[in-house]
Design a protein around this motif. Sequence first.
Motif, mmCIF file in Angstrom:
data_model
loop_
_atom_site.group_PDB
_atom_site.id
_atom_site.type_symbol
_atom_site.label_atom_id
_atom_site.label_comp_id
_atom_site.label_asym_id
_atom_site.label_seq_id
_atom_site.Cartn_x
_atom_site.Cartn_y
_atom_site.Cartn_z
ATOM 1 N N ARG A 54 0.811 -1.215 0.000
ATOM 2 C CA ARG A 54 0.000 0.000 0.000
ATOM 3 C C ARG A 54 0.846 1.267 0.000
ATOM 4 O O ARG A 54 0.306 2.363 -0.079
ATOM 5 C CB ARG A 54 -0.935 -0.016 1.214
ATOM 6 C CG ARG A 54 -1.955 -1.156 1.160
ATOM 7 C CD ARG A 54 -2.745 -1.269 2.453
ATOM 8 N NE ARG A 54 -3.507 -0.059 2.730
ATOM 9 C CZ ARG A 54 -4.245 0.098 3.832
ATOM 10 N NH1 ARG A 54 -4.311 -0.894 4.729
ATOM 11 N NH2 ARG A 54 -4.894 1.214 4.032
ATOM 12 N N ILE A 55 2.146 1.120 0.102
ATOM 13 C CA ILE A 55 3.053 2.262 0.019
ATOM 14 C C ILE A 55 3.466 2.425 -1.435
ATOM 15 O O ILE A 55 4.186 1.592 -1.990
ATOM 16 C CB ILE A 55 4.293 2.057 0.908
ATOM 17 C CG1 ILE A 55 3.889 1.801 2.361
ATOM 18 C CG2 ILE A 55 5.224 3.259 0.796
ATOM 19 C CD1 ILE A 55 3.287 2.983 3.047
ATOM 20 N N ASN A 56 3.001 3.476 -2.071
ATOM 21 C CA ASN A 56 3.302 3.690 -3.496
ATOM 22 C C ASN A 56 3.320 5.194 -3.784
ATOM 23 O O ASN A 56 2.293 5.868 -3.732
ATOM 24 C CB ASN A 56 2.261 2.991 -4.372
ATOM 25 C CG ASN A 56 2.625 3.043 -5.846
ATOM 26 O OD1 ASN A 56 3.653 3.596 -6.228
ATOM 27 N ND2 ASN A 56 1.809 2.453 -6.684
ATOM 28 N N LEU A 57 4.509 5.721 -4.057
ATOM 29 C CA LEU A 57 4.679 7.146 -4.371
ATOM 30 C C LEU A 57 4.999 7.352 -5.841
ATOM 31 O O LEU A 57 5.589 8.373 -6.218
ATOM 32 C CB LEU A 57 5.800 7.738 -3.508
ATOM 33 C CG LEU A 57 5.633 7.620 -1.980
ATOM 34 C CD1 LEU A 57 6.785 8.301 -1.271
ATOM 35 C CD2 LEU A 57 4.308 8.198 -1.518
ATOM 36 N N THR A 58 4.597 6.402 -6.687
ATOM 37 C CA THR A 58 4.890 6.520 -8.118
ATOM 38 C C THR A 58 4.209 7.742 -8.720
ATOM 39 O O THR A 58 4.794 8.442 -9.559
ATOM 40 C CB THR A 58 4.425 5.249 -8.846
ATOM 41 O OG1 THR A 58 5.035 4.107 -8.233
ATOM 42 C CG2 THR A 58 4.821 5.290 -10.307
ATOM 43 N N GLY A 59 2.978 8.024 -8.327
ATOM 44 C CA GLY A 59 2.266 9.178 -8.861
ATOM 45 C C GLY A 59 2.981 10.479 -8.543
ATOM 46 O O GLY A 59 3.065 11.387 -9.392
ATOM 47 N N GLU A 60 3.519 10.602 -7.330
ATOM 48 C CA GLU A 60 4.235 11.816 -6.952
ATOM 49 C C GLU A 60 5.554 11.934 -7.723
ATOM 50 O O GLU A 60 5.946 13.034 -8.142
ATOM 51 C CB GLU A 60 4.516 11.808 -5.441
ATOM 52 C CG GLU A 60 3.273 12.027 -4.598
ATOM 53 C CD GLU A 60 2.254 10.906 -4.707
ATOM 54 O OE1 GLU A 60 2.679 9.744 -4.767
ATOM 55 O OE2 GLU A 60 1.035 11.187 -4.763
ATOM 56 N N MET A 61 6.241 10.809 -7.920
ATOM 57 C CA MET A 61 7.471 10.847 -8.720
ATOM 58 C C MET A 61 7.165 11.245 -10.159
ATOM 59 O O MET A 61 7.943 11.990 -10.792
ATOM 60 C CB MET A 61 8.177 9.487 -8.652
ATOM 61 C CG MET A 61 8.809 9.190 -7.306
ATOM 62 S SD MET A 61 9.800 7.672 -7.274
ATOM 63 C CE MET A 61 8.524 6.461 -6.989
ATOM 64 N N ASP A 62 6.042 10.772 -10.682
ATOM 65 C CA ASP A 62 5.634 11.196 -12.031
ATOM 66 C C ASP A 62 5.351 12.691 -12.075
ATOM 67 O O ASP A 62 5.621 13.361 -13.087
ATOM 68 C CB ASP A 62 4.400 10.409 -12.469
ATOM 69 C CG ASP A 62 4.689 8.933 -12.691
ATOM 70 O OD1 ASP A 62 5.877 8.592 -12.848
ATOM 71 O OD2 ASP A 62 3.746 8.130 -12.693
ATOM 72 N N THR A 63 4.794 13.230 -10.993
ATOM 73 C CA THR A 63 4.527 14.669 -10.950
ATOM 74 C C THR A 63 5.817 15.473 -11.046
ATOM 75 O O THR A 63 5.912 16.454 -11.798
ATOM 76 C CB THR A 63 3.786 15.019 -9.650
ATOM 77 O OG1 THR A 63 2.556 14.282 -9.590
ATOM 78 C CG2 THR A 63 3.485 16.503 -9.585
#
Length: 831
Positions: free
Chosen positions: A583-592
């Motif tokens: 449930r830990i996923n910061l992929t969207g923020e890295m894409d930002t």
Amino acid sequence: MMEDEELEFVEDLEAILHLTPEVQLAIEQVFPSQDPLDRADFNAVEYINTLFPTEQSLANIDEVVNNIRLKIRRLDDNIRTVVRGQTNVGQDGRQALEEAQKAIQQLFGKIKDIKDKAEKSEQMVKEITRDIKQLDHAKRHLTTSITTLNHLHMLAGGVDSLEAMTRKRQYGEVANLLQGVVNVLEHFQKYMGIPQIRQLSERVKAAQSELGTQILADFEEAFPVQGSKKSGGPSMVLRDACLVANVLDPRIKQEIIKKFIRQHLSEYLVLFQENQDVAWLDKIDRRYAWIKRQLVDYEEKYGRMFPEEWCMTERIAVEFCHITRTELAKLMRTRAREIEVKLLLFAIQRTTNFEGLLAKRFSGCTLNDGPGPKKTETLLEPTNPFLEDESGEENVSEKDEDLDRPKKPKAPDNPFHGIVSKCFEPHLYVYIESQDKNLGELINRFVSDFRTQGPPKSGTDEAGAVLPSCADLFVYYKKCMVQCSQLSTGEPMIALTTIFQKYLREYAWKILSGNLPKNSTNSGGLTISSLLKEKEGSEVAKFTTEELCLICSILSTAEYCLATTQQLEEKLKEKVDKSLMERINLTGEMDTFSTVISNSIQLLVQDLDAACDPALTAMSKMPWQSVEHVGDQSPYVTSVIMHIKQNVPIIRDNLASTRKYFTQFCIKFTNSFIPKFINHLFRCKPISMVGAEQLLLDTHSLKTVLLDLPSIGSQVVRKAPASYTKIVVKGMTRAEMILKVVMAPHEPSVVFADNYIKLLADSNPETFQKILDMKASQRSEQSSMLELFRQRLPTPPSGPDGGPSLSFNTHCPQQEAGKINKLQLSIAARL
């Protein structure tokens, strides 16, 4: 007649006696002979020639014939003797076989006789040893009987002594005797069918039951649940009773421990009742101070009463933790509205400090005995340097060296972690809400500070550097993560991760994207007259130096955020429970942040590209048909070079820490500028031969500048990346080939079409039409030349896009490179 028969016999014999070379060699080894008649390769003609070499030697032919006949008769006699000698061989063989059979029968009879004698001997030995076996069995049974009688005597005497000592409360002697009686009784398990043995076993069980009841009564009398303790303190009787309890049913030992701990902690339940002021979180230190005093008091008074292996001190502490956790949970549920962040963090900090103290003092061996929490699982080893000093340190560095510092050895796990602090987990939403509020205020402060301080000034150390607010944000993130991981590794960590994601996105849009300058190149209309009147050094709408520095600083900050967010994600996965890692996923923020980087590079490219647009437009408006001689590079080339020399060094110096993105900027600008330059090149029509030569010279100048673009204006000359050089060479060579085609005569038409196909390797009729327009050919000629062009096109297999692809697409520009160089040399000579 005799001689004919002999000849036939010899021929038949030779046919029969044709021996193999191996057999012939074996015969020669067994019967060596020098006689020529015995040789395998005997030749009668040679043999006769040997006997009669001359005609004179024929005089003794009769003697030779007689000798040969004599030899034949001797051989016949030998053969006859051998054949006759073999007539009796069969009879002799049968006789030998009969004698062998008689010998075998005799041997069989002797073996049978030996076997009978052996059986008689064995029977005799059995009769002899039968009595010995009986004696052995008798001895073994007698030994077993004596041993059993001794054990029975010991058991009977031990049971009597055990009953007597139990009545006298002689626990010291009972402890040793009881263990011996129990061990002896194990030998009689198979004799329980005997009434006397069963009776002794029942007496032992009765004695054990009586001992258990009696010892519990003694402890109840010495340590009553209600009332004060006896002034005499622990006695030797109770210490010996504990030794007896080790031998009795384990439930007796557990009951003693349970009652003693309950009596020892009864005062705690009274002092820290729910209705007492001292029970609230602001005075949680008093709870832990009380148990510390109690443990010291226990060690002084009762430390020697209980066996060391009972770990009574640790058991008291563990039971205190269980009671405290239950009472605090109940109290916080009742007064949930009164819980504030500072109060909650204060209570958690004091609780975790106490749990750490327990870990230093005790081993945690008793945690699996009771209903308390199991020993915590080993955490994953850190895989990145995002966090290091996590053991309660609040001051963390704010720079990149905080990420690159070597990792310290991981402290051993605390088996008592969460034994009390677990009760705070349902109320951690207060902490999460507080962090949400604090991070919102922090982002607003960053926005306000940026507006107040403005972008970094050019020429300063801050120009192009990472924004300080970025480091402050991740330092705060680190502090929150360390704090939360000490409180819980479950759902609160997931909630905190959601907060992190929210403000990472806000930082990306409000601080980074929100402060990117707006490209105003296209906002103001530029008229054709203004483009035609453009002079060297004239200004066009483009970013200022401060704005370029700001874009580079935002790009560097976004790259820092991208790398640090990835490390943050990995560290969060290490801190959270394994079941929640997915449930830990910061992929969207890295894409930002990647989007911010792309937008920043695109702004830099658009700015430089827009600055070059007026010069290219001026190029397309120049009267190239009226150019009379080839001079130095045109003013529009000087303008393009000037803009490149103004912008690129600033961008390169401000992106020194992110070299790869500067390379991306160069590649994107080249991919944008070269197609635009070629499109404007097509607009230059009509073009004379001299005008085409001038454009070719200008194209070569631009190509040289573009190849040197990554290091232009730099004191340190670096070789441009091969990928970038390839793009420039490929694009500008196409522009040179276009001009080369324009310079070629269009008569005869077939040669012109072939040269076009050879130089440009382009099968698109629209491009061919543009070349004809540049040459100012008439429309009637264009139709026939287009038709001829389509006929001259090769017909290779279709390319991936469905259109024809030319096989010489790669080598034609290289083949013409030498001709272009010669043309440039000639132009230079004319200048």
